[in-house]
Write a protein that holds these residues in place. Structure first.
Motif, mmCIF file in Angstrom:
data_model
loop_
_atom_site.group_PDB
_atom_site.id
_atom_site.type_symbol
_atom_site.label_atom_id
_atom_site.label_comp_id
_atom_site.label_asym_id
_atom_site.label_seq_id
_atom_site.Cartn_x
_atom_site.Cartn_y
_atom_site.Cartn_z
ATOM 1 N N ALA A 10 0.836 -1.213 0.000
ATOM 2 C CA ALA A 10 0.000 0.000 0.000
ATOM 3 C C ALA A 10 0.865 1.255 0.000
ATOM 4 O O ALA A 10 2.004 1.248 0.477
ATOM 5 C CB ALA A 10 -0.900 -0.005 1.221
ATOM 6 N N ASP A 11 0.283 2.331 -0.539
ATOM 7 C CA ASP A 11 0.916 3.653 -0.445
ATOM 8 C C ASP A 11 0.347 4.437 0.732
ATOM 9 O O ASP A 11 1.055 5.196 1.379
ATOM 10 C CB ASP A 11 0.648 4.455 -1.731
ATOM 11 N N VAL A 12 -0.937 4.243 0.979
ATOM 12 C CA VAL A 12 -1.640 4.989 2.025
ATOM 13 C C VAL A 12 -2.459 4.007 2.854
ATOM 14 O O VAL A 12 -3.032 3.057 2.303
ATOM 15 C CB VAL A 12 -2.598 6.038 1.395
ATOM 16 N N MET A 13 -2.504 4.246 4.177
ATOM 17 C CA MET A 13 -3.156 3.282 5.057
ATOM 18 C C MET A 13 -3.989 4.011 6.113
ATOM 19 O O MET A 13 -3.498 4.953 6.737
ATOM 20 C CB MET A 13 -2.049 2.467 5.729
ATOM 21 N N GLY A 14 -5.223 3.570 6.285
ATOM 22 C CA GLY A 14 -6.030 4.047 7.408
ATOM 23 C C GLY A 14 -5.802 3.113 8.582
ATOM 24 O O GLY A 14 -5.946 1.897 8.446
ATOM 25 N N VAL A 15 -5.421 3.691 9.725
ATOM 26 C CA VAL A 15 -5.182 2.866 10.920
ATOM 27 C C VAL A 15 -6.128 3.358 12.003
ATOM 28 O O VAL A 15 -6.134 4.555 12.330
ATOM 29 C CB VAL A 15 -3.719 2.997 11.409
ATOM 30 N N SER A 16 -6.944 2.448 12.540
ATOM 31 C CA SER A 16 -7.863 2.887 13.590
ATOM 32 C C SER A 16 -7.323 2.490 14.951
ATOM 33 O O SER A 16 -6.612 1.492 15.098
ATOM 34 C CB SER A 16 -9.258 2.293 13.365
ATOM 35 N N GLY A 17 -7.656 3.306 15.946
ATOM 36 C CA GLY A 17 -7.199 3.013 17.297
ATOM 37 C C GLY A 17 -7.699 4.049 18.284
ATOM 38 O O GLY A 17 -8.288 5.065 17.908
ATOM 39 N N LEU A 18 -7.485 3.757 19.549
ATOM 40 C CA LEU A 18 -8.057 4.570 20.614
ATOM 41 C C LEU A 18 -7.117 5.700 21.053
ATOM 42 O O LEU A 18 -5.890 5.530 21.076
ATOM 43 C CB LEU A 18 -8.365 3.683 21.821
ATOM 44 N N VAL A 19 -7.744 6.838 21.382
ATOM 45 C CA VAL A 19 -7.061 7.943 22.060
ATOM 46 C C VAL A 19 -7.888 8.219 23.312
ATOM 47 O O VAL A 19 -9.066 8.594 23.203
ATOM 48 C CB VAL A 19 -7.009 9.209 21.168
ATOM 49 N N ASN A 20 -7.316 7.960 24.462
ATOM 50 C CA ASN A 20 -8.084 8.066 25.723
ATOM 51 C C ASN A 20 -9.400 7.293 25.654
ATOM 52 O O ASN A 20 -10.447 7.775 26.091
ATOM 53 C CB ASN A 20 -8.378 9.538 26.068
ATOM 54 N N GLY A 21 -9.370 6.119 25.049
ATOM 55 C CA GLY A 21 -10.553 5.253 25.010
ATOM 56 C C GLY A 21 -11.554 5.588 23.926
ATOM 57 O O GLY A 21 -12.572 4.912 23.813
ATOM 58 N N ASP A 22 -11.296 6.650 23.136
ATOM 59 C CA ASP A 22 -12.220 7.011 22.048
ATOM 60 C C ASP A 22 -11.602 6.635 20.704
ATOM 61 O O ASP A 22 -10.409 6.893 20.459
ATOM 62 C CB ASP A 22 -12.497 8.523 22.025
#
Ligand SMILES: Cc1cc2nc3c(=O)[nH]c(=O)nc-3n(C[C@H](O)[C@H](O)[C@H](O)COP(=O)(O)OP(=O)(O)OC[C@H]3O[C@@H](n4cnc5c(N)ncnc54)[C@H](O)[C@@H]3O)c2cc1C
Length: 381
Positions: free
Chosen positions: A160-172
């Motif tokens: 891939a050239d570009v990637m969406g990465v999901s994850g928590l910041v202070n539980g959100d």
């Protein structure tokens, strides 16, 4: 009504079917473990305008909705579910980018043209849907977020050239858009059983992402609790179910052709009633799956989506496809098990579809919760 397609839907079906038969089909066995081939196919699908089917007009898309996506997935998957999975990411991810304008402006159109390869990495080593147990992925520092953590199973991740990465910041929940050449980002291959190329294992060590490339997704997860279980955003179950439908149709057609050609006692195997009944039974299950998928999809298309149906689709279609692939492999005898014949790959791909976009049990947990069964908690987002 659900099976009646509009003129536009029939036209896109014919276009993708022709691409699948003439361009993809003769080379379909290159689709496993082969990033350059998948990139080439993304490019050809982009050139043919097929990746634009689902995108909104604001991105130069045809805006044919989830039914358009379903038709593309079904047709590509008949020949190669690996290519269908790549196309699904190229079609879906640019639409996801729209809520983050700086990202959409830069990459969405080139992804829809098949020029920029896009990926999505959500699965924590601790699991996919058990968000409450995930450690925070990022912290905010001024106008930037700083990411530290690991993600598994990123489709197209190694190229891939570009990637969406999901994850928590202070539980959100948040969604971060990264370029794969960013400092601190290491991507390694995770070999798998089927469905295209190895996954990417994504390791982030102080990866810095400007706030304009970050989307707040706390509507999905807030304070480490899954907040959206209404099914309103469940379009992800329709494309993968369409891949399962196309896979089953593809391997069924190849089995039908094989049985007509192969003989016992100088008679075609296809003339044996026992084998005819197996073929007819599979056809029955394929057509039941098609009715369920098209029905649920047309409801979503009409703004009347049914969350329970959306979560039941994926288990039904993927288990049907796995059963069909198993029977078709056996009906091919030794050839079914021979890699170069291109039948066993359908079974390996079908196994991947049982797990991708959450397993049957995870979806059943969600349905139990939607039906208000005592103590039930959703198992899939
Ligand atoms: C072909 C393929 C492509 C994929 N592509 C991507 C991708 O591009 N990006 C990405 O981030 N991930 C991707 N994945 C990962 C995928 O989303 C997860 O593997 C899947 O959702 C299952 O989650 P898990 O691995 O954490 O399972 P686990 O949570 O470890 O589940 C283990 C077992 O427990 C059961 N289980 C877990 N929770 C529940 C529950 N609440 N109710 C009932 N049973 C439960 C499961 O059914 C399973 O049998 C892909 C996976 C596959 C197979």
């Amino acid at each position: 009504m659900s099976r009646i397609l509009t003129e536009d839907q029939l036209a896109i079906r014919d276009k993708v079917r022709t691409f699948a038969r003439e361009t993809l089909g003769p080379r379909r066995l290159e689709g496993y473990g082969n990033p350059p081939f998948l990139k080439e196919m993304n490019r050809l699908l982009g050139d043919a305008g097929i990746l634009r089917v689902f995108a909104p007009k604001s991105l130069g898309g045809d805006e044919m909705g989830v039914m358009g996506m379903v038709i593309v997935m079904e047709e590509l998957s008949r020949e190669c579910p690996g290519v269908a999975l790549s196309a699904m990411m190229q079609m879906n991810i640019p639409v996801n980018m729209v809520s983050t304008p700086a990202v959409a402006e830069r990459w969405a159109r080139s992804a829809l043209a098949g020029e920029t390869t896009v990926s999505f990495a959500s699965t924590n080593p601790a699991g996919y849907a058990n968000y409450s147990e995930h450690p925070d992925l990022a912290r905010r520092e001024g106008d930037e977020y700083v990411l530290n953590g690991v993600r598994h199973f990123a489709g197209q991740g190694t190229f891939a050239d570009v990637m969406g990465v999901s994850g928590l910041v202070n539980g959100d929940m948040h969604l971060f858009w990264l370029t794969t050449d960013q400092p601190g980002l290491t991507i390694t291959a995770m070999p798998k059983m089927g469905v295209g190329a190895p996954w990417g294992r994504v390791e982030m060590s102080d990866v810095r992402v400007p706030a304009e490339r970050v989307r707040d997704m706390s509507v999905l997860v807030k304070d480490r609790q899954l907040t959206d279980v209404t099914g309103a955003s469940k379009v992800s179950t329709h494309p993968i179910s369409a891949m399962a439908l196309g896979l089953a149709e593809g391997v069924w057609e190849k089995t039908d052709a094989f049985l007509r050609e192969r003989t016992f006692n100088h008679e075609s195997l296809a003339s044996m009633q026992a084998l005819q009944h197996k073929m007819v039974r599979m056809k029955q299950n394929i057509e039941a799956g098609r009715s369920m998928l098209y029905d649920a999809t047309q409801l979503v298309q009409a703004g009347q989506g049914d969350p329970v149906l959306d979560h039941l689709l994926k288990p039904f279609l993927t288990e049907m496809a796995f059963d069909v692939a198993t029977t078709c492999m056996t009906l091919h005898g030794g050839r079914g098990y021979q890699t170069s014949e291109g039948i066993e790959i359908y079974l390996r791909d079908a196994a991947g579809l049982l797990i991708g976009e959450c397993t049957t049990d995870m979806h059943y947990s969600t349905v139990a919760s939607l039906l208000d069964m005592p103590g039930a908690l959703p198992g899939s987002p």
